[in-house]
Motif scaffolding. Structure first.
Motif, PDB file in Angstrom:
ATOM      1  N   SER A 394       0.814  -1.218   0.000  1.00 37.52           N
ATOM      2  CA  SER A 394       0.000   0.000   0.000  1.00 37.52           C
ATOM      3  C   SER A 394       0.845   1.265   0.000  1.00 37.52           C
ATOM      4  O   SER A 394       0.407   2.305  -0.505  1.00 37.52           O
ATOM      5  CB  SER A 394      -0.949  -0.001   1.198  1.00 37.52           C
ATOM      6  N   SER A 397       1.254   2.937  -3.392  1.00 40.58           N
ATOM      7  CA  SER A 397       0.101   3.466  -4.129  1.00 40.58           C
ATOM      8  C   SER A 397       0.289   4.940  -4.452  1.00 40.58           C
ATOM      9  O   SER A 397       0.940   5.677  -3.710  1.00 40.58           O
ATOM     10  CB  SER A 397      -1.176   3.264  -3.317  1.00 40.58           C
ATOM     11  N   TRP A 411      -2.265   3.895  -9.458  1.00 41.63           N
ATOM     12  CA  TRP A 411      -2.220   2.517  -8.978  1.00 41.63           C
ATOM     13  C   TRP A 411      -2.504   2.473  -7.489  1.00 41.63           C
ATOM     14  O   TRP A 411      -1.909   3.221  -6.702  1.00 41.63           O
ATOM     15  CB  TRP A 411      -0.857   1.889  -9.263  1.00 41.63           C
ATOM     16  N   ASP A 412      -3.412   1.592  -7.115  1.00 42.48           N
ATOM     17  CA  ASP A 412      -3.762   1.376  -5.716  1.00 42.48           C
ATOM     18  C   ASP A 412      -3.375  -0.062  -5.379  1.00 42.48           C
ATOM     19  O   ASP A 412      -4.107  -1.001  -5.654  1.00 42.48           O
ATOM     20  CB  ASP A 412      -5.262   1.598  -5.503  1.00 42.48           C
ATOM     21  N   PHE A 413      -2.207  -0.237  -4.793  1.00 43.66           N
ATOM     22  CA  PHE A 413      -1.701  -1.573  -4.511  1.00 43.66           C
ATOM     23  C   PHE A 413      -2.240  -2.066  -3.161  1.00 43.66           C
ATOM     24  O   PHE A 413      -2.411  -1.286  -2.224  1.00 43.66           O
ATOM     25  CB  PHE A 413      -0.174  -1.572  -4.495  1.00 43.66           C
ATOM     26  N   LYS A 415      -2.807  -4.109   0.539  1.00 39.84           N
ATOM     27  CA  LYS A 415      -2.025  -4.324   1.757  1.00 39.84           C
ATOM     28  C   LYS A 415      -1.586  -5.777   1.890  1.00 39.84           C
ATOM     29  O   LYS A 415      -0.577  -6.058   2.539  1.00 39.84           O
ATOM     30  CB  LYS A 415      -2.853  -3.920   2.988  1.00 39.84           C
ATOM     31  N   ARG A 454       6.748   7.909  -9.119  1.00 38.66           N
ATOM     32  CA  ARG A 454       5.560   8.420  -8.424  1.00 38.66           C
ATOM     33  C   ARG A 454       5.643   9.932  -8.277  1.00 38.66           C
ATOM     34  O   ARG A 454       6.694  10.492  -7.925  1.00 38.66           O
ATOM     35  CB  ARG A 454       5.423   7.765  -7.051  1.00 38.66           C
ATOM     36  N   ARG A 507      -4.607  14.814  -6.897  1.00 41.11           N
ATOM     37  CA  ARG A 507      -3.774  13.630  -6.657  1.00 41.11           C
ATOM     38  C   ARG A 507      -2.288  13.941  -6.732  1.00 41.11           C
ATOM     39  O   ARG A 507      -1.482  13.306  -6.055  1.00 41.11           O
ATOM     40  CB  ARG A 507      -4.122  12.542  -7.670  1.00 41.11           C
TER      41      ARG A 507
END
Length: 550
Positions: A394, A397, A411-413, A415, A454, A507
Motif C-alpha cells: 500500500s 500506491s 495505482w492502488d496496490f 495491503k 511516483r 492527486r
C-alpha cells in the motif's frame, strides 16, 4: 472420429428445460439430479423470481442441459425461458472475426492487408494498421466506448459510420500497431465495415447467409436499430441497490440509442450460441476457420498473447479453453468451449447482479483429468499455484508517470498482495518493487519493461484551485468540458449535461482524479492553465484546449 461424433451433437439440443425449482430426470439431460441441484444452487445464489436472471446451456459427453432462471421483464412478471433473446455484448466479436476469416478464405482479403486499403478514411500512421491488428486488439486505436463513457454520451444515437469518423479524427495511437495489446471496440466496428465493403453486402445480410444460416441459428440477429421490436427479448437491467434488512434489491433499465454492431450488438438465444459452438467444432464454416480464429495473436516483438481472433484462448483445469465474455452495462454473457473434453457452455444474463461465475458451471461438467496428455508442457506448467509470499504494497500506491513518454497511471496496490518471484501481478501487468526506492515501480507487460516514477501528493489552496476553472474543448472528440470552482470544491462536467458534473480530487501537482479517471491540466510558457488532458491509465492522453474562463 469419436470426438467428431461427440461434437456433432452440439447442433442437436434435446433437453430444453425451463427451471421451475424441480429436479430433472437423468434421461432428460444425462446429468444426475445431484449435478443439476448444484447447477441450480450456483444459478440461484442471487437470482430469484423477482430479479433478472439467465439462460444456461451445457453440452458435454452424454449431457445436454438448457435451463432458464429469473425474470425477463420485471414490470410485467415475465420469466426468462431457454428461448429468451439476450444481447451478448462482446461475445459478438467472434462472429465478426469469423466473417473476416470467411472473406479471407474466399480470397477477397488478406489478414496482413492494411486497414486503409478498405477504409481510406483512417488516418495515416507511421506504421500501418493491418486487419489482423484489428482482430487481435493490437492496433493502438482508442476505444470509442471508453471515450463515450468519459463524455457522458454512451447512450446517444450512434452507428458504425460515426465510429469510422471517430477513428478518422484520432490524432495519436495508444501504442504503435502490433507493439502491445489493448482491448478496443473501435477495431471490431471497423472490421464490420470492412466486411461490408469487401463483400458488397450489408453486414447483417452477410453474416446471416454465410454464418447464421449454415449453423442453424434462426433466432440470431444484429441490433442495428434499437427501436425494432424483437419477439421474446429479455430486458436488460442494472442493479442499483442491493437487498438489505428485508428490503429487496432495486433494478433499473439502462436504455441506449446506439446502433453500432460488430463489436457487440448481437441478439441471440442460449440455444443458438450452443449451435454456434457446434458449428465451430464441426468445421461447418470450413476446415480451417476455427483453427485460424483460435490461433493466439503474436506481437511484433514475438510475445504471444492470450487473445486470438475474437476469442481468448488458455487452459482451465488442464483443458484448452476458448471463450469470450460480454457486458453491455446491463446484459452479461459468457460462451466457452473445451474441445479436448467435448464440452460447450453458454451463460446469457439480463442483469449485472447475478454473481454467476461461469467456470463454476464448467467445473460441474468438465471431466476429472486435470492435464490431458495432449497439453503442451508450457501450458500444463503455467497453472501451478503461486507461492504464498505476501507483502504490504500500500505504501507504493499513488499517481505515477512514465518518464519515457509522459503517460500517467493511478495505482492502488493492496495491503495483502500475493507475490510471485518477488513481483505482483495484476492481469497482464507485472510490478517489481524496491523498498529502498518507494517512489519507483518497474512495470512489465507483454515483454515491455518500463520504470515509472511516483508524483508527489498535492494539497492545493483555494486560490490555486480557482486557476483551473474554465471551458475546454477537443476537436478530436467533438466535445467539451466545463470546470467550475465554488470556493471550496473543483468540479468537472460535460458541457450541456448538468447531471455529468462530478468533483475533482487533487492527486498530484496539476493532476486530478474524476472517479477513476486522471485529468492532467496543462500550462503555457507563462505558467497559465492552457488546457487539460484525459489520462486513462497508461494510455496516450486526449488533449482539450482551453477556450474560455468562467
Amino acid at each position: 472420429m469419436h470426438d467428431r461424433r461427440r461434437r456433432a451433437r452440439f447442433s442437436a439440443m434435446l433437453a430444453l428445460l425451463v427451471w421451475t425449482g424441480a429436479s430433472c430426470a437423468d434421461d432428460e439431460s444425462g446429468a444426475s439430479p445431484e449435478t443439476l441441484a448444484k447447477l441450480d444452487a450456483v444459478m440461484t445464489r442471487k437470482i430469484t423470481g423477482e430479479t433478472p436472471g439467465c439462460a444456461v446451456g451445457i453440452l458435454g459427453e452424454g449431457v445436454e442441459v438448457m435451463r432458464a432462471y429469473g425474470q425477463a421483464d420485471l414490470e410485467r412478471g415475465v420469466a426468462n425461458t431457454v428461448d429468451s433473446v439476450f444481447n451478448v455484448g462482446s461475445v459478438a466479436k467472434q462472429v465478426t472475426a469469423a466473417a473476416v476469416l470467411t472473406l479471407a478464405a474466399d480470397g477477397k482479403l488478406a489478414l496482413d492487408d492494411h486497414a486503409r486499403k478498405y477504409l481510406p478514411e483512417l488516418p495515416m500512421t507511421a506504421q500501418p494498421i493491418t486487419i489482423d491488428d484489428l482482430l487481435s486488439h493490437t492496433s493502438g486505436l482508442r476505444d470509442f466506448r471508453a471515450t463515450d463513457w468519459m463524455l457522458g454520451r454512451d447512450a446517444l444515437p450512434q452507428n458504425n459510420r460515426d465510429v469510422l469518423a471517430y477513428a478518422a479524427r484520432q490524432r495519436d495511437l495508444n501504442h504503435a500497431p502490433g507493439a502491445s495489446f489493448l482491448y478496443t471496440n473501435t477495431g471490431y466496428v471497423l472490421l464490420a465495415l470492412i466486411v461490408e465493403r469487401v463483400s458488397g453486402r450489408g453486414f447483417a445480410d452477410f453474416t446471416r447467409e454465410r454464418l447464421f444460416a449454415p449453423a442453424g441459428m434462426t433466432r440470431t440477429q444484429w441490433e442495428d436499430d434499437v427501436r425494432d421490436v424483437v419477439a421474446g427479448r429479455s430486458i436488460g437491467y442494472t442493479q442499483v441497490e442491493w437487498p438489505q434488512d428485508g428490503t429487496p434489491a432495486r433494478f433499473q433499465q439502462w436504455p441506449t440509442a446506439r446502433h453500432t454492431t460488430g463489436h457487440g450488438g448481437l441478439l441471440t438465444t442460449v440455444g443458438d450460441m450452443q449451435r454456434w459452438n457446434a458449428a465451430l467444432s464441426n468445421a461447418t464454416f470450413g476446415s480451417d476457420l476455427a483453427e485460424q480464429m483460435n490461433r493466439p495473436a503474436r506481437l511484433r516483438s514475438g510475445v504471444v498473447l492470450e487473445y486470438a481472433r475474437g476469442v481468448f484462448v488458455g487452459r482451465h483445469r488442464g483443458f484448452r479453453e476458448i471463450q469470450h465474455s460480454g457486458y453491455t452495462g446491463t446484459y452479461t454473457a459468457w460462451v466457452g468451449r473445451y474441445p479436448e473434453a467435448g464440452l460447450s457452455v453458454s451463460v446469457l444474463c439480463n442483469g449485472d447482479g447475478d454473481e454467476v461465475d461461469p467456470r463454476e458451471i464448467v467445473d460441474l461438467f468438465l471431466p476429472t483429468p486435470s492435464v490431458p496428455a495432449s497439453a503442451p508442457a508450457s501450458e500444463a506448467s503455467a497453472e501451478h499455484v503461486p507461492t504464498a509470499d505476501r507483502r504490504d504494497l500500500s505504501a507504493f500506491s499513488g499517481v505515477y508517470r512514465d518518464p519515457a513518454d509522459g503517460r500517467l497511471s493511478l495505482w492502488d496496490f493492496p495491503k495483502d498482495a500475493q507475490m510471485r518471484d518477488d513481483a505482483y501481478a495484476m492481469g497482464s501487468e507485472r510490478f517489481e518493487f524496491d523498498p529502498a526506492q518507494p517512489g519507483r515501480v518497474v512495470r512489465e507487460q507483454y515483454g515491455n519493461r518500463s520504470t515509472w516514477v511516483r508524483l508527489p501528493v498535492w494539497q492545493p489552496s483555494a486560490e490555486a484551485l480557482a486557476e483551473f476553472a474554465g471551458r475546454f474543448a477537443s476537436a478530436e472528440l467533438l466535445a467539451g468540458y466545463e470546470v467550475t470552482f465554488d470556493g471550496r470544491q473543483l468540479s468537472i462536467g460535460v458541457l450541456g449535461l448538468s447531471e455529468s458534473v462530478v468533483p475533482l480530487q487533487p492527486r498530484a501537482p496539476d493532476v486530478f482524479e474524476r472517479t477513476g479517471l486522471l485529468i492532467a491540466f496543462k500550462r503555457d510558457a507563462g505558467g497559465r492553465v492552457s488546457g487539460l488532458a484525459l489520462a486513462p491509465n497508461q494510455l496516450h492522453e486526449i488533449a482539450f484546449a482551453r477556450t474560455a474562463t468562467r
